[in-house]
Design a protein around this motif. Structure first.
Motif, PDB file in Angstrom:
ATOM      1  N   PHE A 122     -45.368 -65.087  -2.994  1.00  0.00           N
ATOM      2  CA  PHE A 122     -45.959 -66.425  -2.918  1.00  0.00           C
ATOM      3  C   PHE A 122     -45.753 -67.127  -4.250  1.00  0.00           C
ATOM      4  O   PHE A 122     -46.181 -66.635  -5.300  1.00  0.00           O
ATOM      5  N   GLY A 125     -48.400 -70.836  -7.400  1.00  0.00           N
ATOM      6  CA  GLY A 125     -49.844 -70.812  -7.568  1.00  0.00           C
ATOM      7  C   GLY A 125     -50.246 -70.373  -8.971  1.00  0.00           C
ATOM      8  O   GLY A 125     -49.401 -70.294  -9.857  1.00  0.00           O
ATOM      9  N   PRO A 126     -51.527 -70.027  -9.136  1.00  0.00           N
ATOM     10  CA  PRO A 126     -52.529 -70.109  -8.073  1.00  0.00           C
ATOM     11  C   PRO A 126     -52.914 -71.544  -7.752  1.00  0.00           C
ATOM     12  O   PRO A 126     -52.822 -72.415  -8.599  1.00  0.00           O
ATOM     13  N   ALA A 129     -54.923 -72.849  -1.860  1.00  0.00           N
ATOM     14  CA  ALA A 129     -54.772 -71.967  -0.689  1.00  0.00           C
ATOM     15  C   ALA A 129     -54.730 -70.489  -1.049  1.00  0.00           C
ATOM     16  O   ALA A 129     -54.718 -69.637  -0.155  1.00  0.00           O
ATOM     17  N   THR A 130     -54.718 -70.188  -2.335  1.00  0.00           N
ATOM     18  CA  THR A 130     -54.525 -68.787  -2.741  1.00  0.00           C
ATOM     19  C   THR A 130     -55.643 -67.890  -2.202  1.00  0.00           C
ATOM     20  O   THR A 130     -55.378 -66.776  -1.723  1.00  0.00           O
ATOM     21  N   ILE A 133     -55.185 -67.096   1.440  1.00  0.00           N
ATOM     22  CA  ILE A 133     -54.079 -66.152   1.622  1.00  0.00           C
ATOM     23  C   ILE A 133     -54.514 -64.741   1.236  1.00  0.00           C
ATOM     24  O   ILE A 133     -54.207 -63.767   1.943  1.00  0.00           O
ATOM     25  N   PHE A 146     -47.319 -62.461  -6.438  1.00  0.00           N
ATOM     26  CA  PHE A 146     -47.596 -63.878  -6.688  1.00  0.00           C
ATOM     27  C   PHE A 146     -46.821 -64.346  -7.915  1.00  0.00           C
ATOM     28  O   PHE A 146     -47.040 -63.856  -9.029  1.00  0.00           O
ATOM     29  N   HIS A 270     -45.100 -69.826  -0.220  1.00  0.00           N
ATOM     30  CA  HIS A 270     -45.760 -70.568  -1.291  1.00  0.00           C
ATOM     31  C   HIS A 270     -47.273 -70.610  -1.050  1.00  0.00           C
ATOM     32  O   HIS A 270     -47.712 -70.868   0.072  1.00  0.00           O
ATOM     33  N   ASP A 271     -48.026 -70.397  -2.128  1.00  0.00           N
ATOM     34  CA  ASP A 271     -49.478 -70.517  -2.018  1.00  0.00           C
ATOM     35  C   ASP A 271     -49.979 -71.768  -2.728  1.00  0.00           C
ATOM     36  O   ASP A 271     -51.188 -71.987  -2.812  1.00  0.00           O
ATOM     37  N   ARG A 276     -50.739 -76.186   1.976  1.00  0.00           N
ATOM     38  CA  ARG A 276     -50.182 -74.907   2.448  1.00  0.00           C
ATOM     39  C   ARG A 276     -50.839 -74.444   3.745  1.00  0.00           C
ATOM     40  O   ARG A 276     -50.818 -73.267   4.089  1.00  0.00           O
ATOM     41  N   THR A 279     -48.489 -72.609   5.950  1.00  0.00           N
ATOM     42  CA  THR A 279     -48.203 -71.256   5.469  1.00  0.00           C
ATOM     43  C   THR A 279     -49.323 -70.307   5.879  1.00  0.00           C
ATOM     44  O   THR A 279     -49.077 -69.186   6.335  1.00  0.00           O
ATOM     45  N   VAL A 280     -50.565 -70.784   5.714  1.00  0.00           N
ATOM     46  CA  VAL A 280     -51.714 -69.958   6.106  1.00  0.00           C
ATOM     47  C   VAL A 280     -51.684 -69.676   7.606  1.00  0.00           C
ATOM     48  O   VAL A 280     -51.874 -68.530   8.055  1.00  0.00           O
TER      49      VAL A 280
END
Ligand SMILES: [Zn+2]
Length: 302
Positions: A122, A125-126, A129-130, A133, A146, A270-271, A276, A279-280
């Motif tokens: 990922f 980030g952070p 959305a981190t 995730i 990460f 990607h976080d 995102r 992505t989640v």
């Protein structure tokens, strides 16, 4: 109508442009290798790459809050570490193309263990959305890597420590996410890599290891790969590009992984760097799918 481009210099320069102004002009670099870093020539025909980093170059010592990496800059050309010549080679004509040895500057695109494993990565980030995730990864017993932006790690050390506490690992994704990175001066590139590593390591607390370097937009060059190696970081590529940053929809992100993943693959996600939520949503489908397919979760090779 806006078409986001991960490789666009504008995307991140808007976000990091202000801090870019604050970048120091003089750079200490990793282990303060006084002027000894030199760009590595593009490997030519079959000649062994001049190794400027000892294959046994240590990773960061886990002692102090400001880890430095000692670098051996004049290692002799190293013998193939993992492929000893067998006696069978005497009876054969010269091997036409032996597999290239994994040098310290090689880009890794596979997992540490190989086999039916996958490394989720990922980037950027952070960010907001981190945490979501991480919750999902925990729910499915998954581990991930990460690739963090230095100042964002420095701004949220609690999240960096949570990532580590939950069994995940860290990768250096520069200070300002410059794109294209190769357009920077050598010293600027040294700063982007070495300072981000220090920021991430400091955010993680004593003993934090940062093991990889991922160039923004995948803009790897012999120069930044060498700098990374001198910082004790393995250049980290990927084998599956989900293009989740472009928000193609969760089904498209899922479908890309299901189509392109092979055992031992590294998946780029990607976080941070924007919304995102797709992505989640994709992860909620991908994690159980990976498990159902018999995959176990691994880290990239180092
Ligand atoms: Zn990135």
């Amino acid at each position: 109508m806006r078409i986001p481009s991960h490789r666009s210099p504008s995307r991140h320069s808007l976000r990091y442009g202000l801090t870019a102004l604050l970048a120091p002009v003089l750079i200490a670099g990793c282990g303060a290798a006084q002027g000894a870093i030199r760009p590595e020539p593009t490997p030519s025909t079959g000649a062994p790459t001049p190794s400027t980093v000892s294959p046994t170059a240590p990773t960061s010592p886990p002692s102090s809050a400001t880890p430095t990496t000692s670098v051996a800059l004049s290692a002799p050309p190293k013998p193939s570490p993992s492929k000893p010549a067998s006696s069978a080679s005497a009876s054969r004509p010269p091997a036409p193309q032996p597999p290239p040895p994994l040098t310290p500057t090689s880009i890794v695109r596979g997992t540490a263990s190989g086999g039916r494993t996958v490394a989720l990565t990922f980037d950027d980030g952070p960010g907001p959305a981190t945490g979501q995730i991480l919750d999902l990864l925990t729910q499915y017993g998954a581990r991930a890597t990460f690739c963090q932006i230095g100042p964002q790690a420095a701004a949220d050390p609690a999240m960096v420590r949570r990532i580590l506490a939950e069994g995940h690992r860290l990768c250096d994704h520069t200070v300002h996410h410059p794109q294209p990175m190769h357009a920077l001066s050598h010293d600027q590139q040294v700063y982007e890599i070495s300072a981000a590593k220090d920021m991430i390591a400091k955010a993680g607390g004593a003993g934090t290891k940062v093991r990889w370097f991922r160039a923004p937009g995948g803009d790897f060059t012999a120069e930044n790969q060498l700098i990374a190696a001198q910082c004790g970081l393995r250049p980290l590529g990927w084998s599956v590009d989900t293009r989740d940053w472009a928000r193609p929809g969760a089904p498209a992100i899922v479908a890309t992984v299901q189509r392109d993943l092979r055992p031992g693959g590294v998946v780029l996600l990607h976080d941070a760097g924007g919304d995102r939520s797709q992505t989640v949503a994709a992860l909620k489908q991908l994690l159980p799918w990976l498990i159902a397919q018999g995959y176990s979760f691994d880290f990239p090779a180092v």
